[in-house]
Design an enzyme around this catalytic site. Sequence first.
Site, PDB file in Angstrom:
ATOM      1  N   ARG A   1      -1.738  13.888  47.229  1.00 39.62           N
ATOM      2  CA  ARG A   1      -1.827  12.460  47.538  1.00 39.62           C
ATOM      3  C   ARG A   1      -0.479  11.807  47.259  1.00 39.62           C
ATOM      4  NH1 ARG A   1      -5.738   9.250  48.094  1.00 39.62           N
ATOM      5  NH2 ARG A   1      -4.337   8.632  49.733  1.00 39.62           N
TER       6      ARG A   1
ATOM      7  N   HIS B   1      -0.254   6.074  44.949  1.00 39.39           N
ATOM      8  CA  HIS B   1      -1.077   4.999  45.509  1.00 39.39           C
ATOM      9  C   HIS B   1      -1.837   4.272  44.413  1.00 39.39           C
ATOM     10  CE1 HIS B   1      -3.877   8.400  45.242  1.00 39.39           C
ATOM     11  NE2 HIS B   1      -4.822   7.508  45.088  1.00 39.39           N
TER      12      HIS B   1
ATOM     13  N   HIS C   1      -5.467   2.086  44.168  1.00 41.17           N
ATOM     14  CA  HIS C   1      -6.702   1.690  44.846  1.00 41.17           C
ATOM     15  C   HIS C   1      -6.940   0.198  44.633  1.00 41.17           C
ATOM     16  CE1 HIS C   1      -8.172   5.877  45.487  1.00 41.17           C
ATOM     17  NE2 HIS C   1      -7.479   6.122  44.391  1.00 41.17           N
TER      18      HIS C   1
ATOM     19  N   TYR D   1      -0.367  13.447  43.096  1.00 35.66           N
ATOM     20  CA  TYR D   1      -1.152  14.529  42.487  1.00 35.66           C
ATOM     21  C   TYR D   1      -1.779  15.411  43.563  1.00 35.66           C
ATOM     22  CZ  TYR D   1      -5.044  11.301  43.314  1.00 35.66           C
ATOM     23  OH  TYR D   1      -5.935  10.450  43.883  1.00 35.66           O
TER      24      TYR D   1
ATOM     25  N   TYR E   1      -5.756  10.854  36.217  1.00 40.22           N
ATOM     26  CA  TYR E   1      -6.685   9.736  36.056  1.00 40.22           C
ATOM     27  C   TYR E   1      -7.430   9.836  34.733  1.00 40.22           C
ATOM     28  CZ  TYR E   1      -6.460   8.300  40.992  1.00 40.22           C
ATOM     29  OH  TYR E   1      -6.065   7.842  42.219  1.00 40.22           O
TER      30      TYR E   1
END
Lengths: 199, 244
Positions: B159, B162, B164, B149, B110
């Site tokens: 995770r 995905h 959000h 990740y 991120y």
Amino acid sequence: MVQKLDTLIETPSQTAGPYVHIGCMPTYAGNAGAYDQEIGESPIADGAKGEIIEITGEVIDGTGWALRDAMLESWQADAAGKFPGSDGADPAVNGFCRFAADAETGKFTLRTVKPGAVPARGGVMQAPHISIWIVARGINVGLQSRIYFEDEDNSADPLLNRIEQKNRVETLIAKKTGEGQYAFNVVLQGENETVFLDI
Amino acid sequence: MSDTDHGPLIPRNRDAHPPAYDIDYKTSVPRSPRWSLLSMESTPSEETGPRFGHSLLGEWDNNLIMNWTRGKSPAVGERILVHGRVLDENGRPVPDTLVEIWQANAGGRYRHKKDTYFAPLDPNFGGCGRTITDENGYYEFLTIRPGAYPWPNRANDWRPMHIHFSIFGHSFGQRLISQMYFEGDPLINHCPIAATIKDRSQLDTLVAPLDFSKSRPLDFLAYKFDIVLRGRRQTMFENKLEGM
């Protein structure tokens, strides 16, 4: 077999996660300039009618620790109790704010105008309040609550009167700490846990 | 205001949502209320909400492949279109509503000052996008498929891929944040956050299928993700508030 309902089911919630700011508050995430204009930077513009107030606080977990990664949103009426977009509403009040707990201290500040009373169904008036919504890592469904004010008459408010344990009403009431200054903590769990809403 | 904006909000079906407390998602343990939610019929405070106009949007806001460099240089990764409709529980489209997304890059990193995972940043990828649904409630984003990740939960938790999503609807009581997963990702079945949803059929509604009908040959694949927000109860006699 009975007939099948044609209603849909609401999409299930998931936590906003630790990096919610990337999408919702890029400047806070360190990504200034991702958008020309971010939303919710202030619920009021210059010239908003009424008393300008500042509400400061923290979002506190069950261990007493202030969250450093919470994001909050607020929605409210103008000083006359009119919601933005309705007839006669103050054009300098957009009513919506997005704010985050400080990444170092965990403190948040909401600067806005003090709202007026707004109606519920059946002609009952609700005491002045600001609706809030809290998301963060570890919160699976955004938490709804409200901020009321200790220097307003809250005695006839239909929501506060629904709280059976009167000692919990206090958790929704901001304390006046100075001229135009209020303190309000959101306590997620434990002693003085904030009343959260399903409305 | 659209013609669906009448009446109280239909109460949230909490069985369809995760509970606040889930011991396998460790951060939820200290961040979940112990007392019950206070329920009551919605009021104008929940039945109204902020509205955002198209003038808010910049030219590249719904194109995450290009928006970080403002069209100069594309992000690295699997190019995809993510599209769908925003509906309410009555099956009506929710037009003119803001949809925001954020995600990791193709390596699972991120662009956030707090993310220290050693997968590198992509200099051409920011990871946020937004758009406003059209009159049919339709939206679309061009992006790259995010990588999985690791995260510090149980000793070896990862995770799934995905994206959000944050959706406003037309009232503050409809406010929703969720996550979209990708069809066929084996990590979905091992994820404690996905598993906070106890009804598997509900979790399945967060899994976007591959959609060749919207893929563009030799350019990008597509995934379809429809979103349902709370609806409002409509009655013949109740659609006016006293005093409003």
